[in-house]
Write a protein that holds these residues in place. Structure first.
Motif, PDB file in Angstrom:
ATOM      1  N   SER A   1      33.818 -16.003   1.822  1.00  0.00           N
ATOM      2  CA  SER A   1      33.375 -14.658   1.432  1.00  0.00           C
ATOM      3  C   SER A   1      32.135 -14.246   2.213  1.00  0.00           C
ATOM      4  CB  SER A   1      33.079 -14.612  -0.074  1.00  0.00           C
ATOM      5  OG  SER A   1      34.226 -14.852  -0.838  1.00  0.00           O
TER       6      SER A   1
ATOM      7  N   PHE B   1      35.495 -20.812  -1.326  1.00  0.00           N
ATOM      8  CA  PHE B   1      35.720 -19.382  -1.532  1.00  0.00           C
ATOM      9  C   PHE B   1      34.463 -18.584  -1.199  1.00  0.00           C
ATOM     10  CE2 PHE B   1      35.528 -15.573  -4.144  1.00  0.00           C
ATOM     11  CZ  PHE B   1      36.790 -15.017  -4.000  1.00  0.00           C
TER      12      PHE B   1
ATOM     13  N   ARG C   1      39.822 -16.520   2.000  1.00  0.00           N
ATOM     14  CA  ARG C   1      39.222 -16.969   0.739  1.00  0.00           C
ATOM     15  C   ARG C   1      40.219 -16.904  -0.401  1.00  0.00           C
ATOM     16  NH1 ARG C   1      35.607 -12.443  -1.809  1.00  0.00           N
ATOM     17  NH2 ARG C   1      37.051 -10.709  -1.647  1.00  0.00           N
ATOM     18  N   PHE C   2      41.110 -15.920  -0.368  1.00  0.00           N
ATOM     19  CA  PHE C   2      42.115 -15.815  -1.420  1.00  0.00           C
ATOM     20  C   PHE C   2      43.141 -16.938  -1.317  1.00  0.00           C
ATOM     21  CE2 PHE C   2      40.647 -11.372  -1.136  1.00  0.00           C
ATOM     22  CZ  PHE C   2      40.129 -11.274  -2.421  1.00  0.00           C
TER      23      PHE C   2
ATOM     24  N   GLN D   1      41.461 -20.010  -2.744  1.00  0.00           N
ATOM     25  CA  GLN D   1      41.397 -19.934  -4.204  1.00  0.00           C
ATOM     26  C   GLN D   1      42.773 -20.178  -4.819  1.00  0.00           C
ATOM     27  OE1 GLN D   1      42.578 -17.445  -6.577  1.00  0.00           O
ATOM     28  NE2 GLN D   1      41.603 -18.579  -8.229  1.00  0.00           N
ATOM     29  N   TRP D   2      43.787 -19.615  -4.243  1.00  0.00           N
ATOM     30  CA  TRP D   2      45.145 -19.760  -4.752  1.00  0.00           C
ATOM     31  C   TRP D   2      45.589 -21.228  -4.706  1.00  0.00           C
ATOM     32  CZ3 TRP D   2      50.063 -18.399  -1.611  1.00  0.00           C
ATOM     33  CH2 TRP D   2      51.194 -18.553  -2.414  1.00  0.00           C
TER      34      TRP D   2
ATOM     35  N   SER E   1      40.085 -12.680   4.119  1.00  0.00           N
ATOM     36  CA  SER E   1      41.357 -12.861   3.411  1.00  0.00           C
ATOM     37  C   SER E   1      41.651 -14.334   3.134  1.00  0.00           C
ATOM     38  CB  SER E   1      42.499 -12.252   4.222  1.00  0.00           C
ATOM     39  OG  SER E   1      42.318 -10.850   4.330  1.00  0.00           O
TER      40      SER E   1
END
Length: 104
Positions: free
Chosen positions: A54, A50, A30-31, A34-35, A28
């Protein structure tokens, strides 16, 4: 009661649940990475981190899925790991091509 659950399930189950929760947190994260990266540049991007989150989270979740003997979960995580590994390979290949002595 929680102590009864621990007594009934044993330490192996506690260890695997811990791995499962840690894996989900890694996956989680990774999101979040990225955000934050996208917000900084005000456009959608996928940072290198990311793919590392992952791969780490996916590998941990695959181990957990194998322990749980869940073929749907196993297949999903195994396929994802191929995608993550391929993207990391591209990152490393591109980086190496930029090093002196690796032109061409």
């Amino acid at each position: 009661m929680l102590s009864n659950w621990f007594a009934q399930n044993g330490w192996a189950e506690i260890v695997w649940l811990t791995i499962g929760f840690m894996a989900q947190a890694m996956f989680s994260a990774r999101f979040l990475v990225q955000w934050i990266a996208s917000e900084r540049v005000r456009k959608s991007i996928v940072p290198e981190a990311f793919w590392y989150f992952s791969a780490a989270g996916g590998a941990m979740l695959l181990a957990y899925a194998i322990y749980r003997q869940d073929p749907v979960f196993i297949l999903g995580q195994a396929f994802g790991l191929v995608v993550y590994a391929r993207n990391i390979y591209f990152i490393w290949t591109e980086r190496r091509a930029g090093e002196p002595g690796h032109e061409g």
